[in-house]
Design an enzyme around this catalytic site. Structure first.
Site, PDB file in Angstrom:
ATOM      1  CE  LYS A  80      -4.117   1.582   2.361  1.00  0.00           C
ATOM      2  NZ  LYS A  80      -5.040   1.357   3.700  1.00  0.00           N
ATOM      3  CB  SER A 156      -8.142   3.339   2.788  1.00  0.00           C
ATOM      4  OG  SER A 156      -7.501   2.510   3.795  1.00  0.00           O
ATOM      5  CB  SER A 180      -8.490   0.117   5.230  1.00  0.00           C
ATOM      6  OG  SER A 180      -9.173   1.038   5.132  1.00  0.00           O
TER       7      SER A 180
END
Length: 452
Positions: A80, A156, A180
């Site tokens: 990420k 996310s 997320s």
């Protein structure tokens, strides 16, 4: 090779010589850059072409020389966009951070991945500063859902699940503050594992909430997640020990987690529960008061607002106009919270965590739909009111695990050809190994869209 591909199958290809790490890396990188195949620029914010190939070639050379290999040797992994990589500025899906100083060293989880032999293909797109469950990003674009490009990817960790399904990585590393990891895994039709918060070090990850942030994998199967999780936690990989169905007792959530569940998710969820019952699993309905209390705890913004405001307030003073307005408005909720409010949050959560832990002791896990709805269409979030409503609905069930300090797994349970739906198993804090063992057994019973 079909995608997503279980890590064990890739490893078998390495062992019999049918797959090389370099060829695997080249395929992953080509898929990222192939605009006709998938909009890689929206899935990744940074691609490590040169270093990924070098890491892959090194893995092949070590294997050919008969040298020892790490548990992830030669496997392409995406990370990420909020993890530190030495020499780079950590953007976290933003543009406001572009002038920040570069990281001095790799985040501990990045260092552990490299030490385990992983080939890091790039950084995946995300909601700015990880503050949303839907995955929209106005700066870098929003990657479309793998089942329907007009629908949200979930956030996310928006690009993470897609990178696995599209063969751009064999597994992805995300963060989970209110779902997320589990939300984008659910919406990509793969497995996502949120560990107990203290299990994986958070240093070198740009924070949303230091109280609720956690780091974990998105991957094709429970076994894949368990392997990657062991590396992230600094442990030796272990063999999963799935439990026999007749030895399992689950609490089945009632009340708030079932509110607003749409028909497609409800049908998939009910079918999964039936398969568990038919296999001999004992299911007991349970309505936890602490779950009903979570929205009250978060009514003023909760830990995410308070702690993100503390981190961002100096940057906002000079760069507010460069934030995603929807993210900025959520961060600013923390501005109105005082020290006494924050202390009250801590005390209230501590009581809730203890009470929920006591209630879950007789069970092997708590079951509920991961997300109560199928992924909404991106156009349905154009209005701010609709965005807020759908964002809260998508986040609602996964957030229970973060607030109550639990570990959790999401399993894909939709029938082939249907929009994605997930079954979430929540386990007690620190019971990560037990939950993964249990989830591996449940996976064999309920997953219908299994990785090839």
């Amino acid at each position: 090779m079909t995608y997503p591909t279980p890590l064990s199958r890739i490893a078998a290809g390495f062992n019999d010589g049918s797959v090389s790490a370099l060829k695997l890396a080249d395929t992953a990188l080509a898929r990222i850059h192939d605009e006709g195949f998938a909009p890689g620029a929206q899935i990744f914010t940074r691609v490590y072409d040169a270093s990924a190939r070098a890491e892959a070639l090194a893995a092949d050379h070590r294997r050919a020389a008969g040298l020892s290999q790490g548990p992830l040797a030669g496997l392409p992994i995406s990370i990420k966009d909020l993890f530190d990589v030495a020499g780079e500025t950590t953007m976290a899906g933003s543009v406001v951070m572009k002038d920040a100083a570069p990281a001095m060293e790799d985040a501990p989880i990045v260092a552990r991945l490299r030490a385990a032999g992983a080939v890091i293909t790039g950084k995946t797109n995300m909601t700015e500063f990880a503050f949303s469950g839907v995955g929209l990003n106005p700066h870098y674009g929003t990657p479309g859902n793998v089942f329907d490009a007009g629908r949200i990817p979930g956030g996310s960790s928006a690009g993470a699940g897609i990178s696995v399904v599209k063969g751009m990585a064999a597994a992805a590393i995300g963060t989970d503050t209110g779902g997320s990891i589990r939300i984008p895994a659910n919406f990509a039709g793969i497995v996502g594992f949120k560990p107990s918060q203290a299990r994986v070090p958070l240093e070198g990850a740009l924070p949303l909430s230091s109280t609720q942030d956690s780091i974990g994998p998105l991957a094709p199967t429970v076994a894949c997640c368990a392997l990657v999780d062991a590396v992230l936690a600094g442990e030796a990989p272990r063999i999963l020990r799935p439990r026999a169905p007749e030895t399992l007792t689950f609490a089945v959530a009632r009340g708030l987690p079932m509110d607003g569940v749409d028909d497609q998710v409800a049908n998939a969820y009910d079918a999964a529960l039936k398969r568990l019952r038919d296999a001999g699993v004992r299911l007991i309905e349970l309505e936890l008061p602490e779950i009903a209390e979570v929205p009250q705890l978060n009514a003023a913004g909760g830990f995410s607002a308070a702690e993100s405001w503390a981190w961002h307030r100096a940057i906002i003073q000079t760069g507010a106009e460069r934030y995603d307005p929807r993210v900025l408005s959520r961060i600013r909720r923390g501005e109105a919270m005082g020290a006494a409010d924050y202390i009250d949050l801590i005390k209230r959560r501590r009581r809730m965590v203890a009470a929920a832990d006591l209630a879950l002791r007789p069970f092997d896990g708590l079951l509920m739909p991961t997300v109560p709805i199928v992924p909404p269409r991106i156009v349905d979030l154009a209005d701010d009111a609709d965005y807020t409503r759908l964002n809260l609905l998508v986040l609602r069930n996964p957030t229970f695990g973060n607030v109550l300090d639990l570990c959790g797994v999401t399993l894909p349970i939709a029938e082939p050809g249907a929009l994605p739906a997930g079954l979430m198993l929540l386990g007690r804090n620190g019971a990560d190994h037990d939950l993964l063992d249990v989830a591996a057994g449940v996976e064999a019973l309920v997953v219908r869209t299994r990785a090839a």
